[in-house]
Scaffold this motif. Sequence first.
Motif, PDB file in Angstrom:
ATOM      1  N   ASP A 226      15.213  -7.277   2.747  1.00 48.09           N
ATOM      2  CA  ASP A 226      14.009  -7.953   2.261  1.00 48.09           C
ATOM      3  C   ASP A 226      12.745  -7.320   2.820  1.00 48.09           C
ATOM      4  O   ASP A 226      11.736  -7.185   2.118  1.00 48.09           O
ATOM      5  N   ILE A 227      12.771  -6.922   4.108  1.00 47.25           N
ATOM      6  CA  ILE A 227      11.588  -6.280   4.693  1.00 47.25           C
ATOM      7  C   ILE A 227      11.323  -4.945   4.015  1.00 47.25           C
ATOM      8  O   ILE A 227      10.178  -4.625   3.650  1.00 47.25           O
ATOM      9  N   ARG A 228      12.372  -4.145   3.811  1.00 52.60           N
ATOM     10  CA  ARG A 228      12.187  -2.855   3.155  1.00 52.60           C
ATOM     11  C   ARG A 228      11.645  -3.031   1.733  1.00 52.60           C
ATOM     12  O   ARG A 228      10.723  -2.327   1.312  1.00 52.60           O
ATOM     13  N   SER A 229      12.204  -3.954   0.993  1.00 52.46           N
ATOM     14  CA  SER A 229      11.758  -4.182  -0.382  1.00 52.46           C
ATOM     15  C   SER A 229      10.316  -4.675  -0.409  1.00 52.46           C
ATOM     16  O   SER A 229       9.510  -4.240  -1.247  1.00 52.46           O
ATOM     17  N   SER A 230       9.978  -5.580   0.510  1.00 49.76           N
ATOM     18  CA  SER A 230       8.628  -6.141   0.545  1.00 49.76           C
ATOM     19  C   SER A 230       7.589  -5.078   0.870  1.00 49.76           C
ATOM     20  O   SER A 230       6.539  -4.992   0.226  1.00 49.76           O
ATOM     21  N   VAL A 231       7.877  -4.266   1.895  1.00 45.88           N
ATOM     22  CA  VAL A 231       6.920  -3.237   2.284  1.00 45.88           C
ATOM     23  C   VAL A 231       6.777  -2.198   1.181  1.00 45.88           C
ATOM     24  O   VAL A 231       5.663  -1.774   0.835  1.00 45.88           O
ATOM     25  N   THR A 232       7.887  -1.776   0.600  1.00 45.15           N
ATOM     26  CA  THR A 232       7.839  -0.774  -0.459  1.00 45.15           C
ATOM     27  C   THR A 232       7.052  -1.290  -1.662  1.00 45.15           C
ATOM     28  O   THR A 232       6.224  -0.573  -2.240  1.00 45.15           O
ATOM     29  N   ALA A 233       7.294  -2.543  -2.045  1.00 45.11           N
ATOM     30  CA  ALA A 233       6.565  -3.120  -3.176  1.00 45.11           C
ATOM     31  C   ALA A 233       5.069  -3.168  -2.899  1.00 45.11           C
ATOM     32  O   ALA A 233       4.245  -2.934  -3.787  1.00 45.11           O
TER      33      ALA A 233
ATOM     34  N   ASP B 244      12.809 -16.010   8.529  1.00 42.66           N
ATOM     35  CA  ASP B 244      13.158 -15.696   7.149  1.00 42.66           C
ATOM     36  C   ASP B 244      11.941 -15.514   6.246  1.00 42.66           C
ATOM     37  O   ASP B 244      12.055 -15.061   5.117  1.00 42.66           O
ATOM     38  N   LYS B 245      10.749 -15.841   6.765  1.00 45.30           N
ATOM     39  CA  LYS B 245       9.519 -15.659   6.000  1.00 45.30           C
ATOM     40  C   LYS B 245       8.811 -14.337   6.324  1.00 45.30           C
ATOM     41  O   LYS B 245       7.796 -13.994   5.704  1.00 45.30           O
ATOM     42  N   LEU B 246       9.324 -13.597   7.293  1.00 41.87           N
ATOM     43  CA  LEU B 246       8.664 -12.349   7.706  1.00 41.87           C
ATOM     44  C   LEU B 246       8.521 -11.343   6.567  1.00 41.87           C
ATOM     45  O   LEU B 246       7.457 -10.711   6.431  1.00 41.87           O
ATOM     46  N   PRO B 247       9.545 -11.113   5.736  1.00 42.56           N
ATOM     47  CA  PRO B 247       9.369 -10.149   4.638  1.00 42.56           C
ATOM     48  C   PRO B 247       8.220 -10.534   3.699  1.00 42.56           C
ATOM     49  O   PRO B 247       7.397  -9.684   3.327  1.00 42.56           O
ATOM     50  N   GLU B 248       8.135 -11.809   3.338  1.00 44.12           N
ATOM     51  CA  GLU B 248       7.054 -12.257   2.460  1.00 44.12           C
ATOM     52  C   GLU B 248       5.697 -12.076   3.128  1.00 44.12           C
ATOM     53  O   GLU B 248       4.724 -11.647   2.505  1.00 44.12           O
ATOM     54  N   LEU B 249       5.643 -12.393   4.425  1.00 48.43           N
ATOM     55  CA  LEU B 249       4.393 -12.227   5.166  1.00 48.43           C
ATOM     56  C   LEU B 249       3.933 -10.777   5.155  1.00 48.43           C
ATOM     57  O   LEU B 249       2.750 -10.476   4.920  1.00 48.43           O
ATOM     58  N   LEU B 250       4.857  -9.858   5.415  1.00 46.07           N
ATOM     59  CA  LEU B 250       4.512  -8.437   5.431  1.00 46.07           C
ATOM     60  C   LEU B 250       3.962  -7.979   4.084  1.00 46.07           C
ATOM     61  O   LEU B 250       2.942  -7.273   4.012  1.00 46.07           O
ATOM     62  N   GLU B 251       4.640  -8.371   3.019  1.00 42.04           N
ATOM     63  CA  GLU B 251       4.196  -7.936   1.693  1.00 42.04           C
ATOM     64  C   GLU B 251       2.801  -8.461   1.391  1.00 42.04           C
ATOM     65  O   GLU B 251       1.926  -7.708   0.927  1.00 42.04           O
ATOM     66  N   ARG B 252       2.557  -9.726   1.667  1.00 38.09           N
ATOM     67  CA  ARG B 252       1.248 -10.299   1.369  1.00 38.09           C
ATOM     68  C   ARG B 252       0.159  -9.703   2.251  1.00 38.09           C
ATOM     69  O   ARG B 252      -0.978  -9.484   1.803  1.00 38.09           O
ATOM     70  N   ALA B 253       0.490  -9.415   3.513  1.00 35.61           N
ATOM     71  CA  ALA B 253      -0.496  -8.819   4.414  1.00 35.61           C
ATOM     72  C   ALA B 253      -0.864  -7.410   3.969  1.00 35.61           C
ATOM     73  O   ALA B 253      -2.048  -7.030   3.979  1.00 35.61           O
ATOM     74  N   LEU B 254       0.128  -6.616   3.583  1.00 41.14           N
ATOM     75  CA  LEU B 254      -0.139  -5.243   3.135  1.00 41.14           C
ATOM     76  C   LEU B 254      -0.887  -5.216   1.799  1.00 41.14           C
ATOM     77  O   LEU B 254      -1.605  -4.253   1.500  1.00 41.14           O
TER      78      LEU B 254
END
Length: 395
Positions: free
Chosen positions: A161-168, A371-381
């Motif tokens: 999820d972290i990889r997908s979120s950051v890449t997106a 479990d919310k860290l991936p979403e947080l990363l994507e929104r922050a980036l």
Amino acid sequence: MTDKETQNLKRWRLILGKESDDMLGQMAGGIGTQSVMSPADIMLDSALQAIYGTGEGSFDGGSNKKAGNAKSSPVISKWLGDIRKLFDKETIKIIQNDAIERKNLKELLMESEILNDLEPDVQMVSALLMLKDQIPQKSKSAAREFIKRLVEQINKMLENDIRSSVTAAVNKREHSAIPSASAIDFKYTIRRNLKNYNQGLKTIIPEKVWFFDRKNSVNKWNIILDIDQSGSMGESIIYSSIMSCILASMSSVQTNVVAFDTEIMDLTSMCEDPVDLLYGFQMGGGTNIDKSIAYCQTLMTDPQNTLFFLISDLDEYGGKDFINRLQELKDSGATVIVLLAIADGGRAFYNENNARRIASLGIPCFACPPDKLPELLERALKKDDLTNGLAPKQW
């Protein structure tokens, strides 16, 4: 006695423990409580008495003597086996932690044969990391393996999820469902799949293939994690370290990891292995947040493409106003987020006055469940607005 009365007697006996035998027996007309309990009930009672009882059958035997020494290891090993038969994994974790806290069984974490039987748990690993300098040489490898088991569990939960979120976020488009073969990261894929080596075929059969992120090096995001390593930060340190190692393995972002108490430790070079990174933290000591942020400012070459996380309980003892330093970072164009310390699986604890002051500056300040860290990363980036009001809170 009727069946209902027998069941009620048994239930109350298991709730109140061995100390209630005489009282419950008198209330039941002289019937011995043991006579209404099955072998499975007796095993359950014995397992609970060891931790929650105060007399015979408890680990301290009703005295103040500490348990957990070499002579008691077979007893504790049997008890660990019993609770595995009686309870689910989450309940086992609670009981194990109660054993450490209520019965002074920190020695559990010092014996290799016991560590092998324990169920990995964030709180227990936090305690083990606090005691890592006291672990005897014979148990060091078992302690490392115990920590590794928890790391693998959390990594399995977060990595994809972290990889997908950051890449997106950095690609400004969704992850491709059919990645290009030319983008395969062979070195990382082989390293992560060594455990899948097939002796018969004499080759590695990949369980998963990793791909380079399709992003030019120009305007690459720099993610800086500034992590408080005071004694209260155990759970936050574990999750932050695993997230750091996942990010450090991605070519689309540059990751820096800084740990601080009253001194600064740059742990970026240890991000190859999350267990190594966790061992790099020296949990305990005071806190100088201002000094740490000042160091992190020296790592920033392009504030507009810098994501800065301060992970702390915000108890500052450095003598300077670190909140002004956070304002400087925000004014420079960096994306600044404060993640409050968590305990007990996600409950926030923090200096409320400092958290309110930070939030009033328009800097997101909240506790984030793992479990919310991936979403947080994507929104922050993506530079989404994460303030959602100005009060510090659970995200």
